[in-house]
Design an enzyme around this catalytic site. Structure first.
Site, PDB file in Angstrom:
ATOM      1  N   LYS A 182       0.826  -1.216   0.000  1.00 30.91           N
ATOM      2  CA  LYS A 182       0.000   0.000   0.000  1.00 30.91           C
ATOM      3  C   LYS A 182       0.850   1.252   0.000  1.00 30.91           C
ATOM      4  O   LYS A 182       0.503   2.241  -0.638  1.00 30.91           O
ATOM      5  CB  LYS A 182      -0.934   0.009   1.212  1.00 30.91           C
ATOM      6  CG  LYS A 182      -2.083  -0.962   1.084  1.00 30.91           C
ATOM      7  CD  LYS A 182      -3.026  -0.826   2.260  1.00 30.91           C
ATOM      8  CE  LYS A 182      -4.139  -1.845   2.218  1.00 30.91           C
ATOM      9  NZ  LYS A 182      -4.986  -1.808   3.411  1.00 30.91           N
ATOM     10  N   LYS A 198      -4.818 -11.001  -7.028  1.00 28.52           N
ATOM     11  CA  LYS A 198      -6.018 -11.131  -6.214  1.00 28.52           C
ATOM     12  C   LYS A 198      -7.096 -10.134  -6.632  1.00 28.52           C
ATOM     13  O   LYS A 198      -6.786  -9.021  -7.040  1.00 28.52           O
ATOM     14  CB  LYS A 198      -5.508 -10.919  -4.777  1.00 28.52           C
ATOM     15  CG  LYS A 198      -6.462 -10.557  -3.746  1.00 28.52           C
ATOM     16  CD  LYS A 198      -5.734 -10.248  -2.454  1.00 28.52           C
ATOM     17  CE  LYS A 198      -5.628  -8.734  -2.292  1.00 28.52           C
ATOM     18  NZ  LYS A 198      -5.315  -8.278  -0.977  1.00 28.52           N
ATOM     19  N   LYS A 204     -10.385  -4.305  -4.186  1.00 28.00           N
ATOM     20  CA  LYS A 204     -11.185  -3.084  -4.290  1.00 28.00           C
ATOM     21  C   LYS A 204     -10.409  -1.983  -4.987  1.00 28.00           C
ATOM     22  O   LYS A 204     -10.983  -1.102  -5.586  1.00 28.00           O
ATOM     23  CB  LYS A 204     -11.509  -2.556  -2.873  1.00 28.00           C
ATOM     24  CG  LYS A 204     -12.506  -3.381  -2.119  1.00 28.00           C
ATOM     25  CD  LYS A 204     -12.662  -2.812  -0.701  1.00 28.00           C
ATOM     26  CE  LYS A 204     -13.291  -3.828   0.217  1.00 28.00           C
ATOM     27  NZ  LYS A 204     -13.087  -3.577   1.624  1.00 28.00           N
TER      28      LYS A 204
HETATM   29  P1  TYM Z   1     -10.696  -5.907   3.738  1.00 25.01           P
HETATM   30  O1  TYM Z   1     -11.761  -4.888   3.928  1.00 25.01           O
HETATM   31  O2  TYM Z   1      -9.575  -5.638   2.781  1.00 25.01           O
HETATM   32  O3  TYM Z   1     -11.352  -7.283   3.294  1.00 25.01           O
HETATM   33  C1  TYM Z   1     -12.437  -7.848   3.995  1.00 25.01           C
HETATM   34  C2  TYM Z   1     -12.346  -9.357   3.993  1.00 25.01           C
HETATM   35  O4  TYM Z   1     -12.333  -9.852   2.664  1.00 25.01           O
HETATM   36  C3  TYM Z   1     -11.227 -10.722   2.470  1.00 25.01           C
HETATM   37  N1  TYM Z   1     -10.765 -10.596   1.088  1.00 25.01           N
HETATM   38  C4  TYM Z   1     -10.689 -11.631   0.228  1.00 25.01           C
HETATM   39  N2  TYM Z   1     -10.975 -12.937   0.382  1.00 25.01           N
HETATM   40  C5  TYM Z   1     -10.819 -13.727  -0.694  1.00 25.01           C
HETATM   41  N3  TYM Z   1     -10.378 -13.286  -1.904  1.00 25.01           N
HETATM   42  C6  TYM Z   1     -10.074 -11.984  -2.097  1.00 25.01           C
HETATM   43  N4  TYM Z   1      -9.671 -11.564  -3.287  1.00 25.01           N
HETATM   44  C7  TYM Z   1     -10.230 -11.097  -0.996  1.00 25.01           C
HETATM   45  N5  TYM Z   1     -10.042  -9.753  -0.832  1.00 25.01           N
HETATM   46  C8  TYM Z   1     -10.363  -9.481   0.447  1.00 25.01           C
HETATM   47  C9  TYM Z   1     -10.195 -10.238   3.466  1.00 25.01           C
HETATM   48  O5  TYM Z   1      -9.247 -11.244   3.756  1.00 25.01           O
HETATM   49  C10 TYM Z   1     -11.048  -9.870   4.648  1.00 25.01           C
HETATM   50  O6  TYM Z   1     -11.351 -11.006   5.437  1.00 25.01           O
HETATM   51  N6  TYM Z   1      -7.785  -5.434   7.766  1.00 25.01           N
HETATM   52  C11 TYM Z   1      -9.010  -6.016   7.293  1.00 25.01           C
HETATM   53  C12 TYM Z   1     -10.252  -5.605   8.057  1.00 25.01           C
HETATM   54  C13 TYM Z   1     -10.176  -5.771   9.543  1.00 25.01           C
HETATM   55  C14 TYM Z   1     -10.422  -6.969  10.261  1.00 25.01           C
HETATM   56  C15 TYM Z   1     -10.295  -6.600  11.659  1.00 25.01           C
HETATM   57  C16 TYM Z   1     -10.724  -8.273   9.917  1.00 25.01           C
HETATM   58  C17 TYM Z   1      -9.938  -4.785  10.435  1.00 25.01           C
HETATM   59  N7  TYM Z   1     -10.017  -5.271  11.727  1.00 25.01           N
HETATM   60  C18 TYM Z   1     -10.470  -7.535  12.664  1.00 25.01           C
HETATM   61  C19 TYM Z   1     -10.900  -9.216  10.938  1.00 25.01           C
HETATM   62  C20 TYM Z   1     -10.766  -8.837  12.304  1.00 25.01           C
HETATM   63  C21 TYM Z   1      -9.227  -5.578   5.847  1.00 25.01           C
HETATM   64  O7  TYM Z   1      -8.740  -4.577   5.424  1.00 25.01           O
HETATM   65  O8  TYM Z   1     -10.099  -6.348   5.152  1.00 25.01           O
END
Ligand code: TYM
Length: 306
Positions: free
Chosen positions: A111, A206, A209
């Site tokens: 990032k 992957k 977003k």
């Molecule tokens: P974020 O918002 O990027 O993504 C949310 C969830 O989606 C999963 N994910 C994917 N799974 C499969 N294939 C993909 N291409 C893919 N892209 C995203 C992510 O693994 C995630 O589970 N840091 C985290 C959010 C967070 C969080 C937490 C999660 C903040 N605090 C506490 C669990 C517990 C994030 O940015 O996810």
């Protein structure tokens, strides 16, 4: 009851990767576990953002959780920034987190490279400490996430162990605690299929977003014709038939896995069903299955948004 926490950032559109890697699994877990699902708005401000858009995206993400089947009579659903303790615990944890641990984080490296130096705030570096706070605050047992969060979960576990070592046991008892450990050491729950949904335009990266091309992902809110069009135009290869696990055919494997999850069939059933299909036939099968799966979600969402 064992406890589960997880969250999604309210940035951009929530896509099929977020759904298959995380949200969809929450729905099953909420029946048996004590679950907390939050919208992580504090994480979303670590990169430049528009305040009005963020506020709308936060509400939309909450609505999407509900439309996907999160049931507020079973799960606690809330906005991260509304519970001040997340940020407070983060400060305490920051003070015992070695900077070296954060510098190692792959997502930080990626990032910050993309954002350019002047846009990299300290928050982007300390992001995983806030994530650890989200999890440790609730003494969580399990955290359902996609593959890309594995390293952040590993850091969370290391931090929990560090705090337990520094402040646990008799030291904690003297401070009025129970003795033993301060924090439970949580475990990631990464699904066997769907943990890493790949881009529609490149089977080796992957689905994300932040990818510039919207053609690379299926957003949960994409209308029917957009889904059909994206699948029609997604990357293919020139091999005959459809097969899983051929390293030379990452796109084929990705789309078959998506079909497997969306249709609820087993891998063997999908392999058998699609083995002799050409790309055209398979793509229309997949597009129809996606549309059938996402339409009920979109219908509920439209009701919630009025
Ligand atoms: P974020 O918002 O990027 O993504 C949310 C969830 O989606 C999963 N994910 C994917 N799974 C499969 N294939 C993909 N291409 C893919 N892209 C995203 C992510 O693994 C995630 O589970 N840091 C985290 C959010 C967070 C969080 C937490 C999660 C903040 N605090 C506490 C669990 C517990 C994030 O940015 O996810």
């Amino acid at each position: 009851k064992k406890r589960i926490v997880s969250g999604v950032q309210p940035t951009g559109s929530i896509h099929l990767g977020n759904y298959l890697g995380a949200i969809r699994n929450w729905i099953l877990l909420q029946n048996t576990y004590d679950t907390f699902f939050f919208i992580v708005d504090l994480h979303a401000i670590t990169l430049p953002y528009d305040a009005q858009q963020l506020s709308k995206a936060t509400r939309d993400t909450a609505a999407l959780y509900l439309a996907c089947g999160v049931d507020t009579s079973k799960a606690s659903v809330f906005v991260q920034s509304h519970v001040r303790a997340h940020a407070e615990l983060m400060w305490l944890l920051s003070s015992v987190t070695p900077v070296g641990w954060l510098n190692r984080m792959i997502q930080f490296k990626e990032k910050s490279r993309k954002a350019g130096d002047e846009n990299v705030g300290v928050g982007l570096l300390t992001y995983p400490v806030l994530m650890a706070s989200d999890i440790l605050l609730y003494q969580s047992d399990f955290v359902p996430v996609g593959e890309d969060q594995k390293q952040h979960l590993e850091l969370t576990r290391e931090l929990a162990e560090r705090v337990n070592h520094l402040f646990g046991g008799r030291k904690w008892k003297k401070l009025g605690g129970r003795g033993g450990s301060v924090f439970k050491v949580p475990e990631p729950l990464i699904p066997p299929v769907g943990a890493r949904v790949m881009s529609l335009t490149d089977g080796l990266s992957k689905m994300s977003k932040s990818a510039p091309s919207d053609q690379s992902r299926i957003n949960l809110l994409d209308p029917k014709d957009v889904i059909a069009n994206k699948i029609k135009r997604c990357k293919t290869d020139s091999f005959p038939g459809m097969e899983f696990d051929n390293p030379e055919r990452p796109e084929c494997n990705n789309l078959l896995s998506i079909y497997q999850l969306i249709s609820g069939k087993t891998k063997e059933e999908v392999a058998e069903e699609c083995r002799d299909m050409n790309w055209g036939t398979f793509k229309s099968l997949l597009a129809d299955a996606l549309i059938d799966h996402l339409q009920p979600i979109q219908k509920v969402l439209r009701k919630l948004q009025v």
